[in-house]
Design a protein around this motif. Structure first.
Motif, PDB file in Angstrom:
ATOM      1  N   ALA A  15      96.634  30.772  33.349  1.00  0.00           N
ATOM      2  CA  ALA A  15      97.793  30.079  32.787  1.00  0.00           C
ATOM      3  C   ALA A  15      98.375  29.093  33.803  1.00  0.00           C
ATOM      4  O   ALA A  15      98.748  27.970  33.443  1.00  0.00           O
ATOM      5  CB  ALA A  15      98.855  31.087  32.360  1.00  0.00           C
ATOM      6  N   LEU A  16      98.427  29.488  35.060  1.00  0.00           N
ATOM      7  CA  LEU A  16      98.945  28.604  36.104  1.00  0.00           C
ATOM      8  C   LEU A  16      98.048  27.383  36.300  1.00  0.00           C
ATOM      9  O   LEU A  16      98.529  26.273  36.515  1.00  0.00           O
ATOM     10  CB  LEU A  16      99.087  29.367  37.427  1.00  0.00           C
ATOM     11  N   GLU A  19      98.716  25.153  33.412  1.00  0.00           N
ATOM     12  CA  GLU A  19     100.045  24.550  33.569  1.00  0.00           C
ATOM     13  C   GLU A  19     100.007  23.403  34.570  1.00  0.00           C
ATOM     14  O   GLU A  19     100.651  22.366  34.374  1.00  0.00           O
ATOM     15  CB  GLU A  19     101.038  25.611  34.027  1.00  0.00           C
ATOM     16  N   SER A  20      99.224  23.563  35.645  1.00  0.00           N
ATOM     17  CA  SER A  20      99.134  22.498  36.647  1.00  0.00           C
ATOM     18  C   SER A  20      98.451  21.261  36.073  1.00  0.00           C
ATOM     19  O   SER A  20      98.780  20.126  36.436  1.00  0.00           O
ATOM     20  CB  SER A  20      98.386  23.000  37.888  1.00  0.00           C
ATOM     21  N   ILE A  22      98.770  20.287  33.023  1.00  0.00           N
ATOM     22  CA  ILE A  22      99.798  19.653  32.195  1.00  0.00           C
ATOM     23  C   ILE A  22     100.804  18.912  33.070  1.00  0.00           C
ATOM     24  O   ILE A  22     101.119  17.745  32.827  1.00  0.00           O
ATOM     25  CB  ILE A  22     100.514  20.711  31.332  1.00  0.00           C
ATOM     26  N   GLU A  23     101.304  19.574  34.107  1.00  0.00           N
ATOM     27  CA  GLU A  23     102.331  18.973  34.950  1.00  0.00           C
ATOM     28  C   GLU A  23     101.805  17.780  35.736  1.00  0.00           C
ATOM     29  O   GLU A  23     102.564  16.864  36.060  1.00  0.00           O
ATOM     30  CB  GLU A  23     102.924  20.024  35.892  1.00  0.00           C
ATOM     31  N   LEU A  57     101.271  30.171  27.343  1.00  0.00           N
ATOM     32  CA  LEU A  57     101.760  28.805  27.453  1.00  0.00           C
ATOM     33  C   LEU A  57     102.389  28.324  26.145  1.00  0.00           C
ATOM     34  O   LEU A  57     103.300  27.496  26.165  1.00  0.00           O
ATOM     35  CB  LEU A  57     100.624  27.867  27.874  1.00  0.00           C
ATOM     36  N   ALA A  60     105.776  29.774  26.280  1.00  0.00           N
ATOM     37  CA  ALA A  60     106.605  29.026  27.240  1.00  0.00           C
ATOM     38  C   ALA A  60     107.025  27.670  26.705  1.00  0.00           C
ATOM     39  O   ALA A  60     107.918  27.020  27.262  1.00  0.00           O
ATOM     40  CB  ALA A  60     105.840  28.847  28.553  1.00  0.00           C
ATOM     41  N   LEU A  62     104.870  25.017  26.254  1.00  0.00           N
ATOM     42  CA  LEU A  62     104.052  23.915  26.764  1.00  0.00           C
ATOM     43  C   LEU A  62     102.944  23.520  25.797  1.00  0.00           C
ATOM     44  O   LEU A  62     102.516  22.362  25.785  1.00  0.00           O
ATOM     45  CB  LEU A  62     103.424  24.291  28.115  1.00  0.00           C
ATOM     46  N   VAL A  73      99.210  19.795  23.751  1.00  0.00           N
ATOM     47  CA  VAL A  73     100.279  19.825  24.751  1.00  0.00           C
ATOM     48  C   VAL A  73     101.547  19.270  24.093  1.00  0.00           C
ATOM     49  O   VAL A  73     101.516  18.185  23.513  1.00  0.00           O
ATOM     50  CB  VAL A  73      99.923  18.961  25.981  1.00  0.00           C
ATOM     51  N   SER A  77     106.441  20.037  31.092  1.00  0.00           N
ATOM     52  CA  SER A  77     106.773  21.077  32.068  1.00  0.00           C
ATOM     53  C   SER A  77     107.647  22.137  31.423  1.00  0.00           C
ATOM     54  O   SER A  77     108.295  21.901  30.400  1.00  0.00           O
ATOM     55  CB  SER A  77     107.500  20.480  33.279  1.00  0.00           C
ATOM     56  N   VAL A  78     107.689  23.311  32.058  1.00  0.00           N
ATOM     57  CA  VAL A  78     108.564  24.384  31.594  1.00  0.00           C
ATOM     58  C   VAL A  78     110.018  23.951  31.702  1.00  0.00           C
ATOM     59  O   VAL A  78     110.842  24.270  30.847  1.00  0.00           O
ATOM     60  CB  VAL A  78     108.321  25.661  32.424  1.00  0.00           C
TER      61      VAL A  78
END
Length: 230
Positions: A15-16, A19-20, A22-23, A57, A60, A62, A73, A77-78
């Motif tokens: 998940a991290l 997330e990276s 996406i960010e 995600l 969250a 995202l 997406v 970001s969160v």
């Protein structure tokens, strides 16, 4: 007593990683993420692990799944998700005050840090606002006005301020559209020109003074309209 460091589960690690992506912008807002087989191979995880990470995600805010179409997406970001949820529970005037506080600091820093290219772009963006207002294209003006303010904040070269402003502007766009239409008036456009010209001249005090004036005008209009909840 110090607690033992908690190790991340495989699902949390996946998940991290997602997330990276996406960010960092590699997975942009609106983009459909790769299909399961591709992600499973790239991340070297099982289908169940991948699906749990995607569900996390989605929870969250995202990602979102469109039935029969894939997973997309929906936020960069969160932080953006949290801010937008908070804005939905906020008073319009309070949201406007936060937006304008960020614009004030953005103008102050932009006057100090803007590049020559950014100065030229600000003037061009201002002229796009004025042209839209002159031809009575209010919807076009709203779009160009938001871009102008985002360009000013971008010229601050403060990444946290830029991210905060983008999320606030996105989350409050619907609620402030009617107010932004008012900004197409000659008086408010004149103050925007004063602000941009002050930034180009690198006169931070004059730029902030112009922001203060249009903030006061905008708040007066909002209060006169009796705007309440978003």
């Amino acid at each position: 007593m110090l607690e033992k460091t908690k190790r991340l589960t495989l699902v949390e690690q996946v998940a991290l990683q997602m997330e990276s992506l996406i960010e960092s912008g590699k997975w942009a807002v609106g983009m459909r993420i790769p299909a399961e087989p591709e992600l499973m191979a790239e991340l070297n995880v099982s289908r169940n692990t991948l699906r749990e990470a995607i569900r996390a995600l989605i929870h969250a805010g995202l990602l979102k799944t469109k039935q029969g179409d894939g997973t997309y997406v929906c936020s960069a970001s969160v932080l953006g998700v949290v801010l937008q949820k908070r804005i939905l529970r906020s008073d319009t005037l309070h949201t406007l005050e936060v937006r304008h506080a960020l614009e004030r600091e953005g103008a102050h820093l932009a006057a100090q840090r803007r590049t020559s290219d950014e100065a030229n772009e600000l003037l061009l963006q201002l002229e796009r606002c004025e042209a839209a207002a002159a031809r009575g294209d209010i919807d076009g003006f709203v779009t160009e006005d938001i871009r102008l303010h985002q360009s000013i904040v971008t010229a601050s070269h403060n990444e946290i301020l830029i991210e905060l402003y983008d999320h606030i502007a996105e989350g409050s766009q619907d609620s402030i559209t009617s107010l932004t239409r008012y900004e197409a008036s000659a008086d408010l456009l004149g103050l925007h020109r004063q602000m941009v010209e002050a930034i180009i001249d690198q006169d931070a005090d004059r730029a902030v003074a112009a922001v203060h004036r249009y903030i006061a005008e905008s708040k007066a209009v909002l209060e006169a309209k009796g705007e309440g909840r978003l």
